[in-house]
Design a protein around this motif. Structure first.
Motif, PDB file in Angstrom:
ATOM      1  N   TYR A 138      79.151  18.348  11.885  1.00 50.97           N
ATOM      2  CA  TYR A 138      78.683  16.957  11.808  1.00 50.97           C
ATOM      3  C   TYR A 138      79.513  16.224  10.763  1.00 50.97           C
ATOM      4  O   TYR A 138      79.879  16.796   9.723  1.00 50.97           O
ATOM      5  CB  TYR A 138      77.200  16.913  11.433  1.00 50.97           C
ATOM      6  N   PRO A 139      79.825  14.934  11.022  1.00 48.45           N
ATOM      7  CA  PRO A 139      80.670  14.172  10.077  1.00 48.45           C
ATOM      8  C   PRO A 139      80.020  14.055   8.698  1.00 48.45           C
ATOM      9  O   PRO A 139      78.828  13.733   8.574  1.00 48.45           O
ATOM     10  CB  PRO A 139      80.806  12.803  10.750  1.00 48.45           C
ATOM     11  N   ARG A 140      80.819  14.261   7.667  1.00 47.05           N
ATOM     12  CA  ARG A 140      80.322  14.200   6.283  1.00 47.05           C
ATOM     13  C   ARG A 140      79.796  12.799   5.937  1.00 47.05           C
ATOM     14  O   ARG A 140      78.777  12.662   5.282  1.00 47.05           O
ATOM     15  CB  ARG A 140      81.459  14.597   5.329  1.00 47.05           C
ATOM     16  N   ARG A 142      78.446  10.530   7.817  1.00 44.28           N
ATOM     17  CA  ARG A 142      77.150  10.233   8.439  1.00 44.28           C
ATOM     18  C   ARG A 142      76.017  10.937   7.710  1.00 44.28           C
ATOM     19  O   ARG A 142      74.924  10.371   7.567  1.00 44.28           O
ATOM     20  CB  ARG A 142      77.183  10.633   9.914  1.00 44.28           C
ATOM     21  N   LEU A 143      76.266  12.144   7.246  1.00 45.28           N
ATOM     22  CA  LEU A 143      75.251  12.819   6.437  1.00 45.28           C
ATOM     23  C   LEU A 143      75.020  12.073   5.133  1.00 45.28           C
ATOM     24  O   LEU A 143      73.889  11.989   4.634  1.00 45.28           O
ATOM     25  CB  LEU A 143      75.681  14.260   6.148  1.00 45.28           C
ATOM     26  N   MET A 144      76.094  11.508   4.560  1.00 48.03           N
ATOM     27  CA  MET A 144      75.943  10.727   3.341  1.00 48.03           C
ATOM     28  C   MET A 144      75.073   9.493   3.580  1.00 48.03           C
ATOM     29  O   MET A 144      74.223   9.140   2.745  1.00 48.03           O
ATOM     30  CB  MET A 144      77.321  10.311   2.824  1.00 48.03           C
ATOM     31  N   ILE A 145      75.256   8.845   4.730  1.00 48.76           N
ATOM     32  CA  ILE A 145      74.431   7.676   5.054  1.00 48.76           C
ATOM     33  C   ILE A 145      72.960   8.061   5.112  1.00 48.76           C
ATOM     34  O   ILE A 145      72.093   7.364   4.564  1.00 48.76           O
ATOM     35  CB  ILE A 145      74.877   7.057   6.390  1.00 48.76           C
ATOM     36  N   LEU A 146      72.662   9.182   5.763  1.00 45.11           N
ATOM     37  CA  LEU A 146      71.273   9.642   5.842  1.00 45.11           C
ATOM     38  C   LEU A 146      70.705   9.897   4.451  1.00 45.11           C
ATOM     39  O   LEU A 146      69.567   9.516   4.149  1.00 45.11           O
ATOM     40  CB  LEU A 146      71.188  10.917   6.690  1.00 45.11           C
TER      41      LEU A 146
END
Length: 291
Positions: A138-140, A142-146
């Motif tokens: 999973y893109p890093r 996008r996880l940061m946005i979550l």
């Protein structure tokens, strides 16, 4: 592999729900306390994105990440002082017309200043790449946005439910006359809530700029979805908006996976279903001033 792909769609849905939530939460707070139907909320989201594009080359993405929402919140204070506070006791239709006009002014101002073409804004180098969890990728970024969205919502919850400020705000939502009778002026609280809600929209603009693109109409595109989340969650309900954002995001993600043509329509069908079964929304509260 199909299960992993399904999990990716669920995470993508939660990602969509996260930025819907950042915008819808501010919408709900401003409307609950002041009765302002803020159709300009999406425009503040766009301002946050444009500020990030402008500031990032000068102070870096981290600096823009901090400065842009704060600047948008400051703009929110000015707008609340000059415009919103004149309409708190007026017919909500008047505030709707006011904020619709404000949204048009902001959008056209952005178009005249930056042009109509989308502006490039890439993901920072340090946040690029993938996160590997076994076979799951999973893109890093996008996880940061979550993670940032969860932290912002948790901080907002702490302010609203764990401080004396939040107790006055919640009392003002339910019974503003009683709060006034106690000698407490709601005016500074309304200003602070406007700054908080509009600042959250600016934060969403910063986070989504590298993914959704930066263009003048980006606020109008996301505003409708944010209103859907508020309606499904229920007026005045903090947890209702959170639940609705997650539900809308996941339903949209799974619908895109199983039946792509209905991806966008799924949120509106979900809203219709919820309103048929529970007109106040999932966790809507009774608010005296609106009943």
């Amino acid at each position: 592999m199909q299960l992993l792909f399904l999990l990716e769609q669920v995470l993508n849905g939660l990602l969509v729900g996260a930025y819907y939530l950042l915008i819808a939460l501010g919408l709900s707070l401003i409307f609950s306390l002041g009765g302002i139907v803020n159709l300009a909320h999406g425009a503040f989201y766009a301002i946050g994105a444009y500020l990030a594009v402008t500031l990032a080359p000068r102070i870096g993405f981290a600096g823009a990440f901090v400065a842009s929402p704060l600047l948008v919140a400051a703009i929110g204070v000015i707008v609340e002082r000059l415009l919103f506070q004149r309409f708190y006791r007026s017919d909500p239709i008047l505030s709707l017309l006011l904020t619709f006009g404000l949204a048009m002014v902001i959008e056209q101002s952005l178009r005249m200043t930056f042009g109509a073409a989308p502006l490039p804004f890439s993901i920072p180098r340090e946040l690029r790449g993938q996160v590997l969890l076994g076979d799951f990728i999973y893109p890093r970024y996008r996880l940061m946005i979550l993670g940032v969205a969860l932290a912002a919502v948790a901080a907002t919850w702490a302010v609203v439910y764990r401080t004396s400020f939040g107790r006055v705000v919640r009392a003002g939502v339910q019974n503003p006359e009683m709060v006034g009778a106690l000698g407490i002026s709601l005016a500074p609280y309304m200003t602070a809530i406007a700054a908080l809600g509009i600042g959250l929209a600016g934060l969403a603009g910063v986070l989504l700029a590298p993914i959704s693109g930066v263009h003048p109409a980006m606020g109008a595109e996301i505003l409708t979805a944010a209103f859907v989340v508020v309606v499904i969650g229920g007026l005045g309900s903090f947890w209702g908006v959170i639940a609705a954002a997650a539900l809308v995001g996941v339903v949209r993600g799974l619908t895109i996976y199983f039946f792509p043509p209905a991806g966008e329509a799924s949120m509106y069908l979900l809203m219709a279903l919820v309103l048929l079964l529970r007109p106040r929304g999932l966790l809507g509260e009774r608010i005296q001033r609106f009943e």
